[in-house]
Design a protein around this motif. Structure first.
Motif, short mmCIF file in Angstrom:
data_model
loop_
_atom_site.label_atom_id
_atom_site.label_comp_id
_atom_site.label_asym_id
_atom_site.label_seq_id
_atom_site.Cartn_x
_atom_site.Cartn_y
_atom_site.Cartn_z
N GLY A 169 43.36 87.72 15.48
CA GLY A 169 42.26 88.00 14.82
C GLY A 169 41.75 86.59 14.21
N LYS A 170 42.52 85.78 14.08
CA LYS A 170 42.08 84.47 13.49
C LYS A 170 41.41 83.75 14.60
N LYS A 171 41.97 83.92 15.79
CA LYS A 171 41.56 83.18 16.85
C LYS A 171 40.20 83.64 17.34
N ILE A 172 39.91 84.91 17.22
CA ILE A 172 38.51 85.42 17.39
C ILE A 172 37.62 84.85 16.21
N ALA A 173 38.22 84.89 15.18
CA ALA A 173 37.33 84.26 13.75
C ALA A 173 37.05 82.85 14.23
N GLU A 174 37.94 81.96 14.79
CA GLU A 174 37.50 80.74 14.86
C GLU A 174 36.42 80.46 16.06
N VAL A 175 36.59 81.26 17.24
CA VAL A 175 35.49 81.20 18.29
C VAL A 175 34.25 81.64 17.48
N VAL A 176 34.16 82.68 16.91
CA VAL A 176 32.81 83.16 16.23
C VAL A 176 32.31 82.04 15.45
N ALA A 177 33.13 81.62 14.57
CA ALA A 177 32.77 80.37 13.45
C ALA A 177 32.13 79.25 14.44
N ASP A 178 32.94 78.87 15.45
CA ASP A 178 32.45 77.88 16.17
C ASP A 178 31.03 77.98 16.82
N ALA A 179 30.64 79.20 17.19
CA ALA A 179 29.59 79.53 17.74
C ALA A 179 28.44 79.55 16.96
N ALA A 180 28.99 80.03 15.62
CA ALA A 180 27.90 80.13 14.25
C ALA A 180 27.49 78.59 14.11
N ALA A 181 28.56 77.63 14.01
CA ALA A 181 28.34 76.27 13.81
C ALA A 181 27.38 75.63 14.67
N SER A 182 27.33 75.89 15.93
CA SER A 182 26.59 75.49 17.09
C SER A 182 24.99 75.90 16.69
N SER A 183 24.92 77.26 16.18
CA SER A 183 23.45 77.63 15.66
C SER A 183 23.11 77.05 14.62
N GLY A 184 23.70 76.21 13.88
CA GLY A 184 23.09 75.59 12.87
C GLY A 184 23.77 75.83 11.41
N LEU A 185 24.66 76.81 11.26
CA LEU A 185 25.71 76.98 10.01
C LEU A 185 26.55 75.94 9.74
N ASP A 186 26.88 75.47 8.69
CA ASP A 186 27.96 74.62 8.43
C ASP A 186 29.08 75.53 8.10
N VAL A 187 30.10 75.62 9.17
CA VAL A 187 31.12 76.55 9.10
C VAL A 187 32.46 75.80 9.35
N VAL A 188 33.51 75.89 8.52
CA VAL A 188 34.59 75.31 8.84
C VAL A 188 35.82 76.48 8.88
N ALA A 189 36.58 75.95 9.74
CA ALA A 189 37.97 76.85 9.78
C ALA A 189 39.15 76.16 9.16
N ALA A 190 39.88 76.72 8.21
CA ALA A 190 40.90 76.29 7.59
C ALA A 190 42.24 77.13 8.13
N ARG A 191 43.19 76.32 8.85
CA ARG A 191 44.32 77.06 9.43
C ARG A 191 45.63 76.81 8.48
N ILE A 192 45.88 78.00 7.44
CA ILE A 192 46.50 78.04 6.50
C ILE A 192 48.04 78.21 6.80
N GLY A 193 49.02 77.18 6.40
CA GLY A 193 50.51 77.65 6.68
C GLY A 193 50.95 78.67 5.77
#
Length: 340
Positions: A148-172
């Motif tokens: 699910g987190k991989k899905i979220a990162e792909v979506v977040a990256d796509a949203a960032a490319s459309s102008g949103l400031d989106v950052v993914a935090a890979r938490i330990g």
């Protein structure tokens, strides 16, 4: 105000605390009704610095309603479906729906930045023991959470490319106050709760149900009811104390300029169970847990850790809690009768 979805939860509460300490005001979005977490003071609630809002992230209208009541300038998205509470496809669907609702709300509100929670689990299958954000990730995942987190990162990256400031935090692996008394992913929470329970019993103090859970929840993991499951001395994981994790996420939200879209959030080194046991023994004399020698079956032969160079360089983050300090703090929290 900064919206923290899942703001009454474990990592969410520590993130809210850190944001408040940085001078921010927070909206705590949470599906379950209830008071603010123990880390938020009554004064901060009275002054409107921390406001709990009912919110179902799978319902876009529920998310957007918060923006009609508050001026949301940034979002830390931590809310997720309960682990194992539903079938994997339903869990993936709910988490994806929640992410889309939050991203659409951020666009409508003109929010400055959205920090999206990911996990160290996305690195499963990466052979380099130092886990860096630019490592190619395998498509397959061993569990629904990293999938699910991989899905979220792909979506977040796509949203960032459309102008949103989106950052993914890979938490330990996060541990500390308000955390679960037992984790299926690492032994430290159960070991600490068991030690705190023994310390309270030895001191004649009442033993809370949450402290007892550290032992009783272990049944079915190789032990018998009421007996802790075995832990192996050399099993290790990148551990980060919850208070440090919350501050790292707060810095990712508030730092003016970030150079990357993905950041590791962890301790920066693998901590073995033998180190945890030794720290418990120093915090609670006589309560160091017995561990089996070596590694558990299926444990990696080489310990992996998160490279947190990006986080340090871009936000100025530095851990405030070493293992001994964190252990003393957490045991003290539990022995004082605080929740979990």
């Amino acid at each position: 105000m900064i919206l923290v979805t899942g703001g009454r939860g474990f990592i969410g509460a520590h993130t809210v605390r850190a944001l408040l300490d940085l001078g921010e005001r927070c909206v705590l979005g949470q599906r379950a009704a209830g008071p603010p977490p123990a880390l938020v003071s009554e004064r901060e609630v009275r002054e409107g610095r921390a406001v709990v809002e009912p919110m179902d992230c799978t319902d876009p209208g529920s998310v957007l309603a918060a923006g009609r009541r508050h001026r949301v300038t940034g979002i830390v998205h931590l809310a997720a479906a309960g682990m194992g509470a539903s079938a994997p496809l339903d869990e993936l669907s709910a988490n994806a729906a929640g992410l889309f609702a939050v991203l659409r709300a951020a666009r409508e509100w003109g929010a400055g930045r959205v920090v999206v929670a990911s996990t160290i689990g996305v690195y499963a299958g990466v052979t380099d023991p130092v886990l860096r954000e630019d490592a190619p990730l395998p498509v397959a995942s061993p569990h629904a959470i990293p999938a699910g987190k991989k899905i979220a990162e792909v979506v977040a990256d796509a949203a960032a490319s459309s102008g949103l400031d989106v950052v993914a935090a890979r938490i330990g692996a996060i541990w500390g106050p308000l955390g679960r008394p037992s984790s299926p992913f690492f032994a430290a929470p159960r070991l600490v709760h068991t030690a705190a329970r023994h310390a309270m019993a030895a001191g004649g103090a009442s033993v809370s149900a949450s402290a007892c859970a550290g032992e009783t929840q272990a049944a079915g993991e190789g032990g018998v009811p009421g007996e802790a499951a075995p832990s192996y001395a050399e099993d290790a994981v990148d551990m980060c104390y919850a208070r440090d994790c919350g501050r790292a996420l707060a810095l990712l939200q508030t730092t003016a300029t970030l150079r990357h879209r993905t950041y590791n959030v962890g301790g920066g080194r693998a901590v073995a169970n033998r180190e945890v046991a030794a720290a418990i023994g120093r915090a609670v004399p006589g309560a160091a847990p017995a561990l089996l020698p070596g590694r558990s079956q299926g444990a990696p032969a080489v310990d992996a850790c998160l490279d947190i160079s990006r986080l340090r360089e871009d936000t100025g983050y530095a851990a405030e809690w070493d293992l001994d300090g964190a252990m003393t703090d957490y045991v003290g929290w539990l022995r004082a009768g605080n929740p979990r």
